[in-house]
Design a protein around this motif. Structure first.
Motif, short mmCIF file in Angstrom:
data_model
loop_
_atom_site.label_atom_id
_atom_site.label_comp_id
_atom_site.label_asym_id
_atom_site.label_seq_id
_atom_site.Cartn_x
_atom_site.Cartn_y
_atom_site.Cartn_z
N ALA A 167 0.69 -1.13 0.08
CA ALA A 167 0.05 -0.16 -0.02
C ALA A 167 0.79 1.22 0.01
O ALA A 167 0.41 2.31 -0.42
CB ALA A 167 -1.00 -0.15 1.21
N VAL A 188 -10.41 -3.45 -1.57
CA VAL A 188 -9.97 -2.77 -0.34
C VAL A 188 -8.88 -3.61 0.26
O VAL A 188 -8.02 -2.86 0.80
CB VAL A 188 -11.25 -2.76 0.71
CG1 VAL A 188 -10.71 -2.67 2.11
CG2 VAL A 188 -12.38 -2.21 0.11
N GLN A 237 -5.78 -2.42 -1.58
CA GLN A 237 -5.31 -1.02 -1.26
C GLN A 237 -4.53 -0.98 -0.01
O GLN A 237 -3.69 -0.23 0.45
CB GLN A 237 -6.38 -0.12 -1.40
CG GLN A 237 -7.08 0.32 -2.66
CD GLN A 237 -7.87 1.57 -2.67
OE1 GLN A 237 -8.26 2.00 -1.60
NE2 GLN A 237 -8.24 1.84 -3.84
N LEU A 238 -5.03 -1.85 1.06
CA LEU A 238 -4.51 -1.85 2.31
C LEU A 238 -3.12 -2.59 2.35
O LEU A 238 -2.58 -2.72 3.06
CB LEU A 238 -5.40 -2.36 3.38
CG LEU A 238 -6.62 -1.58 3.73
CD1 LEU A 238 -7.60 -2.21 4.56
CD2 LEU A 238 -6.24 -0.22 4.15
N GLY A 239 -2.82 -3.29 1.15
CA GLY A 239 -1.37 -3.98 1.16
C GLY A 239 -1.29 -5.27 0.94
O GLY A 239 -0.26 -5.99 0.78
N LEU A 297 -5.49 -5.80 9.03
CA LEU A 297 -4.48 -5.29 7.87
C LEU A 297 -3.84 -3.77 8.12
O LEU A 297 -3.03 -3.39 7.62
CB LEU A 297 -5.26 -5.25 6.65
CG LEU A 297 -4.21 -5.63 5.29
CD1 LEU A 297 -3.11 -6.39 5.50
CD2 LEU A 297 -5.13 -5.81 4.08
N LEU A 298 -4.74 -3.24 9.05
CA LEU A 298 -4.55 -1.68 8.98
C LEU A 298 -3.07 -1.54 9.69
O LEU A 298 -2.28 -0.76 9.23
CB LEU A 298 -5.58 -0.97 10.19
CG LEU A 298 -6.66 -0.93 9.43
CD1 LEU A 298 -7.77 -0.24 10.37
CD2 LEU A 298 -6.84 0.11 8.08
N PRO A 299 -2.73 -2.31 11.07
CA PRO A 299 -1.44 -2.01 11.20
C PRO A 299 -0.12 -2.82 10.66
O PRO A 299 0.97 -2.70 11.03
CB PRO A 299 -1.31 -2.53 12.62
CG PRO A 299 -2.39 -3.50 12.69
CD PRO A 299 -3.30 -3.22 11.54
N TYR A 300 -0.65 -3.36 9.36
CA TYR A 300 0.35 -4.10 8.76
C TYR A 300 1.63 -3.50 8.23
O TYR A 300 1.80 -2.15 7.62
CB TYR A 300 -0.28 -4.73 7.41
CG TYR A 300 0.62 -5.30 6.41
CD1 TYR A 300 1.77 -6.20 6.56
CD2 TYR A 300 0.35 -4.49 5.03
CE1 TYR A 300 2.39 -6.57 5.65
CE2 TYR A 300 1.27 -5.25 3.97
CZ TYR A 300 2.31 -6.03 4.24
OH TYR A 300 3.20 -6.43 3.28
N PHE A 322 1.12 6.06 -1.54
CA PHE A 322 0.00 5.56 -0.93
C PHE A 322 -1.22 5.40 -1.85
O PHE A 322 -1.82 6.36 -2.01
CB PHE A 322 -0.37 6.07 0.54
CG PHE A 322 -1.30 5.40 1.21
CD1 PHE A 322 -1.04 4.12 2.06
CD2 PHE A 322 -2.76 5.69 1.12
CE1 PHE A 322 -1.98 3.53 2.93
CE2 PHE A 322 -3.64 4.98 1.73
CZ PHE A 322 -3.43 4.25 2.68
N VAL A 323 -1.60 4.19 -2.31
CA VAL A 323 -2.87 4.02 -3.07
C VAL A 323 -3.80 3.43 -2.32
O VAL A 323 -3.80 3.10 -1.24
CB VAL A 323 -2.78 3.09 -4.32
CG1 VAL A 323 -1.76 3.45 -5.32
CG2 VAL A 323 -2.34 1.76 -3.70
N GLY A 324 -5.16 4.27 -2.31
CA GLY A 324 -6.22 3.80 -1.41
C GLY A 324 -7.15 4.98 -1.13
O GLY A 324 -6.67 5.90 -0.64
N LEU A 329 -10.56 3.70 -1.07
CA LEU A 329 -11.91 3.14 -0.92
C LEU A 329 -12.27 3.24 0.56
O LEU A 329 -13.41 3.59 1.01
CB LEU A 329 -11.69 1.43 -1.27
CG LEU A 329 -11.64 1.18 -2.65
CD1 LEU A 329 -11.18 -0.12 -2.89
CD2 LEU A 329 -12.76 1.71 -3.49
N VAL A 343 3.59 4.38 11.68
CA VAL A 343 3.44 3.77 12.87
C VAL A 343 2.51 2.48 12.73
O VAL A 343 2.58 1.48 12.71
CB VAL A 343 3.34 4.49 14.16
CG1 VAL A 343 3.13 3.35 15.25
CG2 VAL A 343 4.51 5.35 14.49
N THR A 344 1.15 2.99 12.32
CA THR A 344 -0.07 2.22 12.00
C THR A 344 -0.95 2.92 11.25
O THR A 344 -0.88 4.06 11.15
CB THR A 344 -0.42 1.67 13.23
OG1 THR A 344 -1.49 0.66 13.04
CG2 THR A 344 -1.04 2.68 14.31
N ARG A 345 -2.05 2.38 10.94
CA ARG A 345 -3.05 3.00 10.34
C ARG A 345 -4.43 2.68 11.25
O ARG A 345 -4.68 1.74 11.57
CB ARG A 345 -3.19 2.59 8.84
CG ARG A 345 -2.04 2.53 8.13
CD ARG A 345 -2.31 2.07 6.66
NE ARG A 345 -2.29 0.65 6.68
CZ ARG A 345 -1.99 -0.18 5.85
NH1 ARG A 345 -2.01 0.28 4.50
NH2 ARG A 345 -2.17 -1.31 5.84
#
Lengths: 564, 285
Positions: free
Chosen positions: A338, A362, A365-367, A437-440, B180-182, B184, B201-203
């Protein structure tokens, strides 16, 4: 039955590789002819992992692999069967089935022929291996049927060396164990079904028995591709066509299950009659649904009656299975994370299972580096998962199954990926997978990344809205077939007649006002304007909360939502 | 004893009353809306007005390093007022400010000027100015101060929870963010700045999750020597975060200058967007 078994033919005393292959094929075929019944033994009234189909796919692959092995050496054929089953396994029951074959093959590994002693040993090892294959073995499932079959084989071996006789007792005991699964697993009792995986295994045993007894099993070629041949195999039972699928629950006093079963069996085919002296669940295919229903009324009260025209079901089924969702188009950017960076060998890559095209985007996009299409009704096989893992150009891989029914196949695939370290994060729903997947961090250390992702999966509550596939009372929720139902974190929570009401009830139940963001993933059958209208209404109703509407593209489930 | 003054650029975010008390000379950086260039001096550009304009403006404002002319003017004044000058700036890797200071020093009196690349932004730089000031009071010279600040930099962390990925991505300053693609799902990045490197750090997807994560990071970093709560037009949340960190707030007896709530400069705000929340802290070593 007794007259067959009392006169075993000499060749039934020992068994070579060809015979084992044949047994696998007939077991597969008998399951094939009954897999729709197995599919219907679904605890939840939701369209989800079809156990019968999953086990059938597993057996097909086992038979196909064994057929390609020209050897007559039983150990080699058994190994080929086990390997084929493992690679083709899908769904939890399919995966356990593959582990049964694994254990069986292990017992036979150095043998050129099979005798009664080895058969008994093989069944025992099959059961032991399958029990070891799950973290928390649950009784009342395919495991129980496998274990009791092995126990019965051991008992029978004390009386006879005749494998036909042993197999006969195995089948009887398997059926008996199957009929007792609702006593062991309360959820089955509540749902009024026997265990589906156990039922599939019983059919496999039964098919093998029919073959060794010389009874006809409609053997179809396994060379035919998996999509078309389902339609081919499901030919009408006779010239009257498919007839009707009749199900009801019979309530009375001092009912005799065996008597009811033989009476119902005489009326039609594909009979499943289970229960106790107070409640009996009846399932039968007949040409005239009036006959079993009248019989039921003569014994007591009948409830939860479902009569389905199987001719129509058949057409729907064939259509559904032949209109496979288009494979997700994998653009060039798949290997980029991502953050736009190419994954390097020492990075951590992610494989995610996605239930729809929108959800796949989705995840991408998140990787997620690789996607496997699958979800509720089309569980990917171990092999598909393994291939996706192998396509990721990193040594460390995290696999997100995003569905409870994919866990075992995922773990099996992880074990088979010898050149990579794979961690399966037990995500049960699509929103859990997205949250995980967010903190990946592709540059992180595998175990640390996995720990952060595992923690993050529980940051969301998942809601799922679909249509009930049958009537049931479960977890205190009364559902009629065709009603809209809402699940919260996989548990049936709400039923109602309108989608809007069920959606609101789900949101109220999860205490939406304590949450900040609700993401609605709308399904492939929902039109965008309707989804937008629903989101607009919800925004008006809950002005403090943020609603995000995203195309999910999943089948069967109109909406999957995450709340956080 | 020779007298030394500190000059720094305005991205240090030092509260204006501290600037006055400590006689730190601040060189303003600029925000440009189209052809209009506004100095970050608290007069031409107020923070409230800026964030309103940032959200409504269709064109993305840009930022600019201070002009050579203005920097030279401030440097010359400092050299007149003192024997030695310490210049502390934003990271050379992220902005042209350090280079402007370097050019001006060469054009004036390089032997009397010591430049320090803070490797930091906002109060991550501000705390170095405070520390340098305390070292001056202890009688340390510029070279020793430079060495000590560089040794201190690994103990300084800046974390920022952005409300959206949009501003960081379009600013183009951070490679991974630009790539960064995204679109959605709305994503709230939580970023870290240390030694000139901005990393993810994180998302997260909710501001509550971001808030909790900041609290967690601060608690892991405790005990703290200094702490600043940063925000971009997000004062209520900054107060809430301050409350949440009450137990690890640095002891007031150690320094007069060890806690602040800071409204981040528009020059940084352009790149991170409104409704951000962050921390700039110095761990005890």
């Amino acid at each position: 039955m007794a007259e067959h078994s009392s006169q075993p033919k000499p060749e039934h005393i020992a068994c070579d590789g060809h015979t084992l292959l044949r047994l696998v094929q007939v077991g597969c075929d008998w399951l094939d002819q009954h897999h729709t019944i197995v599919n219907q033994l679904n605890v939840f009234p939701v369209p989800d992992g079809d156990t019968g189909t999953n086990m059938l796919m597993t057996m097909r692959n086992a038979a196909r692999e064994a057929q390609q092995n020209a050897s007559n050496h039983i150990g080699q054929i058994a190994a080929a069967v086990a390997n084929g089953a493992m690679m083709g396994s899908r769904g939890n029951s399919g995966t356990i089935l593959s582990q049964l074959w694994q254990g069986f093959a292990h017992a036979l590994r150095d043998q050129s022929t099979l005798n009664a002693e080895l058969l008994v040993k093989g069944l025992r090892q099959a059961s032991d291996t399958a029990y070891r294959g799950v973290i928390k073995p649950v009784e009342g499932t395919i495991l129980t049927v496998a274990r009791e079959a092995a126990e019965e084989a051991e008992l029978a071996f004390e009386d006879t060396q005749n494998m036909v006789l042993i197999l006969e007792r195995v089948v009887l005991r398997a059926k008996d164990a199957l009929s007792r699964t609702p006593e062991m697993l309360p959820i089955l009792q509540k749902a009024g079904v026997v265990d589906s995986g156990g039922s599939g295994l019983t059919y496999i045993f039964e098919g093998m028995l029919k073959y060794v007894r010389g009874e006809a099993v409609d053997v179809t070629s396994i060379e035919v591709g998996p999509v078309e041949d389902l339609a081919f195999v499901l030919e009408p039972e006779d010239e009257l066509g498919y007839g009707y699928d009749v199900q009801f629950i019979l309530k009375g006093e001092s009912l005799n299950v065996d008597v009811v079963r033989s009476a119902i069996d005489a009326m039609g085919w594909s009979t499943v009659v289970v229960g106790n002296e107070n409640v009996i669940k009846v399932h039968v295919h007949v040409h005239d649904p009036g006959i079993p229903l009248s019989y039921g009324i003569s014994l007591g009260a009948i409830a939860d009656i479902v009569v389905e025209n199987m001719q129509e079901q058949y057409h729907d089924y064939v259509r559904e299975r032949t209109e496979q969702p288009a494979a997700f188009d994998e653009p060039e950017t798949q290997f980029a994370t991502a953050f736009g960076m190419e994954l390097q060998e020492n990075d951590v890559g992610v494989v995610a299972v996605a239930a729809g095209e929108g959800l796949a985007r989705v995840f991408q996009q998140l990787g997620a580096a690789q996607l496997v299409m699958g979800g509720q009704t089309n569980n990917p096989s171990t092999q598909e998962l393994l291939e996706a893992i192998q396509r990721v150009p990193t040594r460390n891989v995290i696999l997100l199954p995003n569905n409870k029914n994919i866990f075992l196949a995922a773990e099996q695939a992880a074990r088979l990926a010898k050149k990579q370290d794979v961690v399966v994060i037990p995500t049960r729903t699509m929103p859990q997978g997205i949250s995980a997947l967010l903190p990946y961090d592709p540059q992180g250390e595998l175990q640390q990344v996995a720990a952060a992702m595992t923690e993050a999966k529980d940051h969301v509550i998942t809601g799922e809205i679909t249509t009930a596939t049958r009537s049931v009372e479960l977890d205190g929720v009364d559902v009629s077939q065709g009603q809209i139902i809402g699940l919260i974190d996989g548990k049936l929570a709400i039923s109602g007649d309108s989608l809007e009401h069920v959606m609101r009830d789900v949101l109220e139940t999860i205490r939406i006002t304590e949450h900040e963001l609700i993401t609605l993933y709308y399904g492939v059958e929902v039109n965008q304007a309707d989804a937008e209208a629903l989101a607009a209404d919800l925004r008006e109703e809950y002005p403090e909360q943020e609603f995000e509407l995203v195309f999910g593209g999943q089948a069967h489930y109109d909406y999957i939502l995450s709340s956080e | 004893m020779s007298r030394t003054v500190i000059i720094a650029d305005s991205t240090c975010d030092l509260p204006s009353d501290w600037v006055r008390q400590l006689d730190v000379r601040i060189v303003p950086t600029y925000v440009n809306f189209g052809t209009e260039s506004l100095a970050d001096d608290g007069v031409e550009l107020t923070r409230n007005a800026f964030y309103t304009r940032l959200v409504s403006s269709t064109d993305l404002p840009t930022t600019a390093a201070p002009s050579l002319g203005l920097t030279r003017q401030i440097m010359k004044q400092a050299l007149q007022d003192a024997d030695l000058v310490i210049g502390i700036t934003a990271p050379a890797k992220l902005s042209g400010i350090y280079n402007t200071f370097r050019l001006v020093a060469e054009q004036t009196d390089p032997s009397r000027v010591t430049l320090i690349d803070s490797g930091m932004l906002s109060m991550g730089m501000g705390w170095q100015i405070i520390a340098a000031n305390e070292m001056l009071a202890q009688g340390l010279g510029p070279t020793e101060i430079k060495t000590r600040l560089e040794a201190m930099q690994p103990y300084i962390n800046v974390w920022a929870a952005l409300d959206t990925m949009v501003y960081l991505r379009r600013s183009g300053r951070v490679g991974w963010a630009a790539a960064f693609v995204g679109d959605l799902l709305q994503i709230k990045p939580l970023i870290h700045l240390q030694k000139s490197v901005i990393s993810s750090v994180t998302r997260v997807r909710t501001s509550q999750r971001a808030f909790d994560k900041l609290v967690e990071l601060a608690q892991q970093a405790a005990p703290l020597e200094r702490l600043a709560v940063l925000h971009t037009n997000n004062l209520d949340k900054a107060y809430r975060l301050t409350d949440a960190l009450h137990d690890i707030r640095p002891d007031a007896s150690s320094s007069r200058y060890n806690f602040a709530i800071v409204d981040v400069t528009p020059v940084i705000g352009v790149h991170v967007g409104p409704n951000g929340l962050g921390l700039a802290l110095v761990r005890q070593n």
